[in-house]
Design an enzyme around this catalytic site. Sequence first.
Site, PDB file in Angstrom:
ATOM      1  N   GLU A   1      56.060  42.381  43.084  1.00 18.70           N
ATOM      2  CA  GLU A   1      54.869  43.018  42.498  1.00 18.70           C
ATOM      3  C   GLU A   1      55.180  43.599  41.126  1.00 18.70           C
ATOM      4  O   GLU A   1      56.180  44.281  40.943  1.00 18.70           O
ATOM      5  CB  GLU A   1      54.370  44.113  43.435  1.00 18.70           C
ATOM      6  CG  GLU A   1      52.869  44.169  43.519  1.00 18.70           C
ATOM      7  CD  GLU A   1      52.254  42.892  44.042  1.00 18.70           C
ATOM      8  OE1 GLU A   1      51.745  42.116  43.203  1.00 18.70           O
ATOM      9  OE2 GLU A   1      52.259  42.650  45.256  1.00 18.70           O
ATOM     10  N   HIS A   2      54.289  43.315  40.190  1.00 21.63           N
ATOM     11  CA  HIS A   2      54.429  43.725  38.786  1.00 21.63           C
ATOM     12  C   HIS A   2      55.623  43.041  38.113  1.00 21.63           C
ATOM     13  O   HIS A   2      56.041  43.445  37.040  1.00 21.63           O
ATOM     14  CB  HIS A   2      54.528  45.252  38.658  1.00 21.63           C
ATOM     15  CG  HIS A   2      53.208  45.941  38.893  1.00 21.63           C
ATOM     16  ND1 HIS A   2      52.270  46.114  37.905  1.00 21.63           N
ATOM     17  CD2 HIS A   2      52.667  46.456  40.013  1.00 21.63           C
ATOM     18  CE1 HIS A   2      51.214  46.736  38.409  1.00 21.63           C
ATOM     19  NE2 HIS A   2      51.420  46.948  39.687  1.00 21.63           N
TER      20      HIS A   2
ATOM     21  N   GLY B   1      36.932  41.146  44.035  1.00 23.60           N
ATOM     22  CA  GLY B   1      37.540  42.333  43.452  1.00 23.60           C
ATOM     23  C   GLY B   1      38.367  43.167  44.402  1.00 23.60           C
ATOM     24  O   GLY B   1      38.592  44.348  44.152  1.00 23.60           O
TER      25      GLY B   1
ATOM     26  N   SER C   1      38.879  35.744  41.716  1.00 18.18           N
ATOM     27  CA  SER C   1      38.660  35.182  40.373  1.00 18.18           C
ATOM     28  C   SER C   1      39.362  33.836  40.215  1.00 18.18           C
ATOM     29  O   SER C   1      38.741  32.860  39.787  1.00 18.18           O
ATOM     30  CB  SER C   1      39.100  36.168  39.292  1.00 18.18           C
ATOM     31  OG  SER C   1      40.467  36.494  39.405  1.00 18.18           O
TER      32      SER C   1
ATOM     33  N   ASP D   1      48.161  33.720  40.297  1.00 19.96           N
ATOM     34  CA  ASP D   1      46.932  33.492  41.068  1.00 19.96           C
ATOM     35  C   ASP D   1      46.449  32.048  40.961  1.00 19.96           C
ATOM     36  O   ASP D   1      46.056  31.436  41.949  1.00 19.96           O
ATOM     37  CB  ASP D   1      45.822  34.439  40.587  1.00 19.96           C
ATOM     38  CG  ASP D   1      46.167  35.898  40.821  1.00 19.96           C
ATOM     39  OD1 ASP D   1      47.219  36.162  41.431  1.00 19.96           O
ATOM     40  OD2 ASP D   1      45.393  36.767  40.368  1.00 19.96           O
TER      41      ASP D   1
ATOM     42  N   TYR E   1      47.719  49.885  34.439  1.00 23.78           N
ATOM     43  CA  TYR E   1      48.329  48.551  34.313  1.00 23.78           C
ATOM     44  C   TYR E   1      48.822  48.336  32.888  1.00 23.78           C
ATOM     45  O   TYR E   1      49.979  47.952  32.656  1.00 23.78           O
ATOM     46  CB  TYR E   1      47.290  47.489  34.696  1.00 23.78           C
ATOM     47  CG  TYR E   1      47.778  46.061  34.652  1.00 23.78           C
ATOM     48  CD1 TYR E   1      48.516  45.531  35.705  1.00 23.78           C
ATOM     49  CD2 TYR E   1      47.487  45.242  33.572  1.00 23.78           C
ATOM     50  CE1 TYR E   1      48.952  44.216  35.678  1.00 23.78           C
ATOM     51  CE2 TYR E   1      47.926  43.931  33.534  1.00 23.78           C
ATOM     52  CZ  TYR E   1      48.652  43.421  34.594  1.00 23.78           C
ATOM     53  OH  TYR E   1      49.086  42.118  34.557  1.00 23.78           O
TER      54      TYR E   1
HETATM   55  P1  ADP Z   1      40.071  39.619  42.404  1.00 22.22           P
HETATM   56  O1  ADP Z   1      40.429  38.365  41.670  1.00 22.22           O
HETATM   57  O2  ADP Z   1      41.271  40.347  42.871  1.00 22.22           O
HETATM   58  O3  ADP Z   1      39.095  39.405  43.519  1.00 22.22           O
HETATM   59  P2  ADP Z   1      39.051  40.297  39.820  1.00 22.22           P
HETATM   60  O4  ADP Z   1      38.555  41.557  39.226  1.00 22.22           O
HETATM   61  O5  ADP Z   1      40.190  39.600  39.182  1.00 22.22           O
HETATM   62  O6  ADP Z   1      39.358  40.597  41.362  1.00 22.22           O
HETATM   63  O7  ADP Z   1      37.862  39.244  39.856  1.00 22.22           O
HETATM   64  C1  ADP Z   1      36.615  39.586  40.412  1.00 22.22           C
HETATM   65  C2  ADP Z   1      35.505  39.076  39.511  1.00 22.22           C
HETATM   66  O8  ADP Z   1      35.498  37.632  39.498  1.00 22.22           O
HETATM   67  C3  ADP Z   1      34.131  39.471  40.019  1.00 22.22           C
HETATM   68  O9  ADP Z   1      33.779  40.754  39.550  1.00 22.22           O
HETATM   69  C4  ADP Z   1      33.253  38.375  39.426  1.00 22.22           C
HETATM   70  O10 ADP Z   1      32.974  38.630  38.067  1.00 22.22           O
HETATM   71  C5  ADP Z   1      34.160  37.157  39.497  1.00 22.22           C
HETATM   72  N1  ADP Z   1      33.947  36.431  40.755  1.00 22.22           N
HETATM   73  C6  ADP Z   1      34.861  36.228  41.730  1.00 22.22           C
HETATM   74  N2  ADP Z   1      34.333  35.554  42.768  1.00 22.22           N
HETATM   75  C7  ADP Z   1      33.047  35.314  42.454  1.00 22.22           C
HETATM   76  C8  ADP Z   1      31.956  34.663  43.122  1.00 22.22           C
HETATM   77  N3  ADP Z   1      32.094  34.146  44.350  1.00 22.22           N
HETATM   78  N4  ADP Z   1      30.764  34.601  42.471  1.00 22.22           N
HETATM   79  C9  ADP Z   1      30.613  35.130  41.240  1.00 22.22           C
HETATM   80  N5  ADP Z   1      31.586  35.771  40.578  1.00 22.22           N
HETATM   81  C10 ADP Z   1      32.794  35.871  41.157  1.00 22.22           C
HETATM   82 MG    MG Z   2      41.596  38.254  39.865  1.00 23.60          MG
END
Ligand code: ADP
Ligand code: MG
Length: 402
Positions: A27-28, A132, A138, A182, A233
Amino acid sequence: MAAFRARFARDPRRIAAAPGRVNLIGEHTDYNDGFVLPIAIDRRTVVCIDWSPDSTSHIHAADLNASVDLPALNSLRPDASINIKVDADAARIRTGSWVSYAAGVLANLAAIVPPLAARGVDLTIASSVPLGSGLSSSASLEVGVATAAAALAGASITPRDLAALCRDAEHRFAGVPCGIMDQYIAAMGRHDHALLIDCRTQAAELVAMPGADRAEVVVMDSRVKHALASGQYAERRETCRAACRVMGIDSLRDASPELLTLHAPGARSPATLSPVEHARARHIISENARTLAAAQALRAGDLEEVGRLMLASHASLREHYQVSCPELDTLVELAAQVPGVFGARMTGGGFGGCAIALATPHAADRLVREIPAAYRARHALPHGLDARVFVTTACDGASVIA
Ligand code: ADP
Ligand code: MG
């Protein structure tokens, strides 16, 4: 599929899916040129796609119940200041909006796949990865969109190149300076394997996981996300760079425990680390060693050792890197008390998000049943939320389903 039919009143031409992930250990370390060891999990983003009737693309996010129309895909540009604005020659997409993740990937693909520059697409996104929560919704969206669009256009792109293209989209369009982990694991994950990634050379090596009869991975979502996460971060990244300058190296990957001692606070060296720099560097150096040791222990089937390394990783993140929070500490502490749990740790950037445990199947069931109430007794969550606890196994990376 249902979302595509509902939105576009026909069947999609291609369907692709890409998984979320958890990082078992490391991690990190990614932005310090170090090692990470993620698995792809059985939560994924499904992307349905077809050509649109004209050059306009229609993107629908079923989980957000949001839609957007985009002009020519090779005209898309990131922009921090506006929502979506279409000029004569370019469409500007607000950096970090949900659209930016999909649009960035489509724009990058359109630059190298001519059919996508000439035609628009109809596309729906639906995900079982919690958004999130640190499970990489993402990257699963990005890699899912890239896999579906490449399949539609008949382009063959290696998983490695696809991951790089998605990461670039997250950097430029979403404005998130993420490492390669990722996107790599979403593109290259393999059933029953973890992926040991060397973030310096970008070499990726599959490491066999124990069979599901011996151990399962339990994900424990704290449901909290403390607001200081992104500022902290950036601060950690900067402190790591400062520590490198003191020790005269390019990256903490090149630091050894001996070098750290040489530059410790109060040492006789002309250049010494501040106590904070020393603590941060100490975590990174030891975490790289733990990650390599955990990969070795997995190969040897020594789950007790993997568990010990996970617990040591969490302690180091809590005490030296200081990116844990009371909720994550509680989840790790509760899990570690259950007989049959080999180890547990926070996973992801910290200050909320998820913890994981490696446990026998019997212990994994107990965690699923018992953690939510035990956690609730210690932390009041907003809106009556409970910790989300589920069992997962190491799954395949992105694929074209149909
Ligand atoms: P993580 O990747 O850990 O879930 P992130 O902050 O990196 O968190 O990414 C989350 C963002 O990615 C959401 O706020 C949205 O903008 C986008 N996202 C992820 N999955 C979707 C989805 N199924 N539909 C629309 N946007 C999404
Ligand atoms: Mg992400």
